[in-house]
Design a protein around this motif. Structure first.
Motif, PDB file in Angstrom:
ATOM      1  N   LEU A  26       0.829  -1.246   0.054  1.00 38.28           N
ATOM      2  CA  LEU A  26       0.078  -0.099  -0.076  1.00 38.28           C
ATOM      3  C   LEU A  26       0.807   1.397   0.052  1.00 38.28           C
ATOM      4  O   LEU A  26       0.409   2.323  -0.363  1.00 38.28           O
ATOM      5  N   ARG A  27       2.022   1.096   0.278  1.00 41.34           N
ATOM      6  CA  ARG A  27       3.097   2.126   0.332  1.00 41.34           C
ATOM      7  C   ARG A  27       2.932   3.098  -1.164  1.00 41.34           C
ATOM      8  O   ARG A  27       2.594   4.258  -1.060  1.00 41.34           O
ATOM      9  N   ALA A  28       3.100   2.394  -2.385  1.00 41.50           N
ATOM     10  CA  ALA A  28       3.137   3.164  -3.543  1.00 41.50           C
ATOM     11  C   ALA A  28       1.761   3.842  -3.817  1.00 41.50           C
ATOM     12  O   ALA A  28       1.727   5.044  -4.062  1.00 41.50           O
ATOM     13  N   PRO A  29       0.457   3.196  -3.699  1.00 40.98           N
ATOM     14  CA  PRO A  29      -0.592   3.863  -3.891  1.00 40.98           C
ATOM     15  C   PRO A  29      -0.839   5.140  -2.897  1.00 40.98           C
ATOM     16  O   PRO A  29      -1.267   6.037  -3.256  1.00 40.98           O
ATOM     17  N   PHE A  30      -0.494   5.018  -1.491  1.00 44.55           N
ATOM     18  CA  PHE A  30      -0.718   6.167  -0.689  1.00 44.55           C
ATOM     19  C   PHE A  30       0.164   7.374  -0.946  1.00 44.55           C
ATOM     20  O   PHE A  30      -0.065   8.342  -0.728  1.00 44.55           O
ATOM     21  N   LEU A  31       1.566   6.795  -1.368  1.00 43.68           N
ATOM     22  CA  LEU A  31       2.420   8.039  -1.920  1.00 43.68           C
ATOM     23  C   LEU A  31       1.674   8.869  -2.839  1.00 43.68           C
ATOM     24  O   LEU A  31       1.922  10.031  -3.026  1.00 43.68           O
ATOM     25  N   LEU A  32       1.433   7.792  -3.814  1.00 40.85           N
ATOM     26  CA  LEU A  32       0.814   8.641  -5.174  1.00 40.85           C
ATOM     27  C   LEU A  32      -0.334   9.304  -4.792  1.00 40.85           C
ATOM     28  O   LEU A  32      -0.568  10.700  -5.280  1.00 40.85           O
ATOM     29  N   GLY A  33      -1.285   8.932  -4.049  1.00 45.43           N
ATOM     30  CA  GLY A  33      -2.557   9.590  -3.743  1.00 45.43           C
ATOM     31  C   GLY A  33      -2.119  10.922  -2.814  1.00 45.43           C
ATOM     32  O   GLY A  33      -2.788  11.943  -3.114  1.00 45.43           O
ATOM     33  N   GLY A  34      -0.999  10.835  -2.047  1.00 47.88           N
ATOM     34  CA  GLY A  34      -0.586  12.065  -1.218  1.00 47.88           C
ATOM     35  C   GLY A  34      -0.136  13.023  -2.222  1.00 47.88           C
ATOM     36  O   GLY A  34      -0.263  14.102  -1.867  1.00 47.88           O
ATOM     37  N   ALA A  35       0.548  12.590  -3.238  1.00 39.94           N
ATOM     38  CA  ALA A  35       1.176  13.600  -4.043  1.00 39.94           C
ATOM     39  C   ALA A  35       0.154  14.413  -4.789  1.00 39.94           C
ATOM     40  O   ALA A  35       0.243  15.574  -4.981  1.00 39.94           O
TER      41      ALA A  35
END
Length: 150
Positions: free
Chosen positions: A24-33
């Motif tokens: 889930l790290r990548a999806p949440f980083l992308l969503g945060g960006a």
């Protein structure tokens, strides 16, 4: 003379399963960006001419590119004004809606433990999306698509 046999190759190490947090790290980083980028549009209003620079295509040709009005559309969406967003750039609004749904599906799959990429666009879909953007751009330059201009 006999040739010595080579020792067997060591077995490949097993790839450890990634934890849900890692998945889930990548999806949440992308969503945060994405959320930060949308938030930035509320710090400097893109409706003010030149506040985020100028479109080079528009400056050179005098015609709007497919992305012209995209920042205004995203700003309007963050304020909940869908009609204004569609009038600024209907393609950008459609793109964000599709990417938002794709992101939600990606998060759901990753939360279930599936190590899947965000989007895998097949060649026919890539061609279709490219053609749709080309049609949108050309329509903006014609009398029939006057309502699509920013």
């Amino acid at each position: 003379m006999t040739q010595a046999a080579l020792p067997p190759a060591p077995p490949e190490p097993l790839r450890a399963e990634r934890s849900r947090a890692e998945l889930l790290r990548a999806p949440f980083l992308l969503g945060g960006a994405g959320a930060l980028a949308l938030g930035a549009l509320n710090l400097r209003d893109p409706h003010a001419s030149g506040s985020w620079g100028f479109c080079p295509f528009l400056l050179i040709t005098g015609e709007p590119c497919p992305a012209c009005g995209g920042l205004r559309a995203m700003n309007d969406l963050t304020r909940g004004d869908v009609a204004a967003a569609l009038s600024s750039n209907a393609a950008a609004v459609t793109f964000v809606a599709v990417m938002g749904v794709a992101w939600i599906v990606w998060v759901a799959r990753r939360a279930r433990g599936q190590d899947v990429p965000w989007i895998r666009l097949s060649r026919p879909w890539f061609i279709a999306v490219t053609a749709a953007m080309l049609v949108f751009a050309i329509l903006r330059w014609t009398p029939w698509g006057h309502g699509l201009q920013p």
